[in-house]
Write an enzyme that holds these catalytic residues in place. Structure first.
Site, PDB file in Angstrom:
ATOM      1  CD  GLU A  45      -0.977  28.569  -9.273  1.00  0.00           C
ATOM      2  OE1 GLU A  45      -0.146  28.657 -10.185  1.00  0.00           O
ATOM      3  OE2 GLU A  45      -1.112  27.545  -8.567  1.00  0.00           O
ATOM      4  CB  CYS A  76      -3.888  25.547 -18.678  1.00  0.00           C
ATOM      5  SG  CYS A  76      -2.228  25.155 -18.105  1.00  0.00           S
ATOM      6  NE  ARG A 103      -1.775  22.923  -9.255  1.00  0.00           N
ATOM      7  CZ  ARG A 103      -1.494  23.750  -8.249  1.00  0.00           C
ATOM      8  NH1 ARG A 103      -1.654  23.365  -7.009  1.00  0.00           N
ATOM      9  NH2 ARG A 103      -1.055  24.966  -8.502  1.00  0.00           N
ATOM     10  CB  ILE A 132       2.184  28.055 -19.766  1.00  0.00           C
ATOM     11  CG1 ILE A 132       2.341  28.625 -21.187  1.00  0.00           C
ATOM     12  CG2 ILE A 132       2.901  28.935 -18.746  1.00  0.00           C
ATOM     13  CD1 ILE A 132       1.600  29.930 -21.410  1.00  0.00           C
ATOM     14  CG  HIS A 168      -2.409  28.603 -22.034  1.00  0.00           C
ATOM     15  ND1 HIS A 168      -3.016  29.632 -21.363  1.00  0.00           N
ATOM     16  CD2 HIS A 168      -1.782  27.868 -21.090  1.00  0.00           C
ATOM     17  CE1 HIS A 168      -2.764  29.545 -20.065  1.00  0.00           C
ATOM     18  NE2 HIS A 168      -2.003  28.476 -19.877  1.00  0.00           N
ATOM     19  CD  GLU A 170      -5.417  31.002 -23.712  1.00  0.00           C
ATOM     20  OE1 GLU A 170      -5.643  29.843 -24.115  1.00  0.00           O
ATOM     21  OE2 GLU A 170      -4.829  31.246 -22.638  1.00  0.00           O
TER      22      GLU A 170
HETATM   23  N1  GLN Z   1       0.420  25.401 -13.093  1.00  0.00           N
HETATM   24  C1  GLN Z   1      -0.887  25.967 -13.019  1.00  0.00           C
HETATM   25  C2  GLN Z   1      -1.726  25.294 -11.943  1.00  0.00           C
HETATM   26  O1  GLN Z   1      -1.321  24.339 -11.414  1.00  0.00           O
HETATM   27  C3  GLN Z   1      -1.604  25.872 -14.358  1.00  0.00           C
HETATM   28  C4  GLN Z   1      -0.822  26.620 -15.391  1.00  0.00           C
HETATM   29  C5  GLN Z   1      -1.651  27.295 -16.441  1.00  0.00           C
HETATM   30  O2  GLN Z   1      -2.876  27.410 -16.344  1.00  0.00           O
HETATM   31  N2  GLN Z   1      -0.975  27.765 -17.445  1.00  0.00           N
HETATM   32  O3  GLN Z   1      -2.774  25.750 -11.637  1.00  0.00           O
END
Ligand code: GLN
Length: 191
Positions: A45, A76, A103, A132, A168, A170
């Protein structure tokens, strides 16, 4: 190799890097940046990671290290933290990638999805990319190399020693992208 270990998928990233034969160090303090050859900023996040970067007095040290040439790969949330512009947000960012990100812009119905991504630099077969709540890279500056696109939007970019992807890498067993980044470090002239 350092992995920013404030929040998010840092354990999974460490596991992937170790499978590539690389030693990892969890980074939570400025001193821990000393001596690392590269840094990975994991998914998670971005607002939380940014806030913790401030709480842990890491922002200035990270900025100095990356400005000084430390190779960095943000995945991400990590690419959000590296972006110059975050659409509609004034949250903390390091700003090293001349890109604008939006985002969670792939929409709520497709919160998470997987695609077979063609990454020309890796060659066949396609790379299974797990998104994700991913950011959409909505603009890239002239100095940014686009290494992969999905639905006409860049999803893997590089600006010199600063790399970012919206997915992602990984979370699958395919280590080719980690290895590609690691190869770029191996060829790096250390200053
Ligand atoms: N939605 C997250 C953000 O805005 C990022 C999501 C993620 O790293 N899988 O920070």
């Amino acid at each position: 190799m350092g992995v920013l270990a404030l929040q998010g998928a840092f354990v999974e990233q460490e596991r992937a890097l170790r499978r590539c034969g690389v030693d990892t160090r969890q980074i939570r303090k400025a001193e821990e940046l000393t001596g690392i050859r590269a840094l990975l900023i994991p998914g998670g996040e971005s607002t939380t990671i940014g806030r913790l970067m401030e709480d842990f007095a890491l922002t200035a040290a990270l900025t100095r290290a990356i400005a000084g040439g430390l190779p960095v790969f943000g995945t991400c949330a990590g690419v959000i933290l590296l972006a110059r512009e975050i659409v509609g947000s004034d949250q903390l960012r390091l700003g090293f990638l001349d890109i604008a990100v939006e985002r969670n812009a792939y929409g709520r119905q497709v919160d998470s999805f997987e695609v077979d991504l063609d990454i020309p630099a890796l060659g066949p077969p396609p790379f299974r990319a797990v998104f994700i709540r991913a950011p959409k890279i909505v603009a890239v500056g002239p100095g940014v190399e686009v290494l992969a696109v999905h639905e006409d939007k860049p999803v893997l970019v590089r600006q010199g020693h600063v790399w970012g992807c919206a997915f992602h890498p990984e979370l699958t067993s395919d280590l080719r992208l980690h290895r590609y980044f690691l190869d770029s470090i191996a060829n790096r002239q250390l200053i």
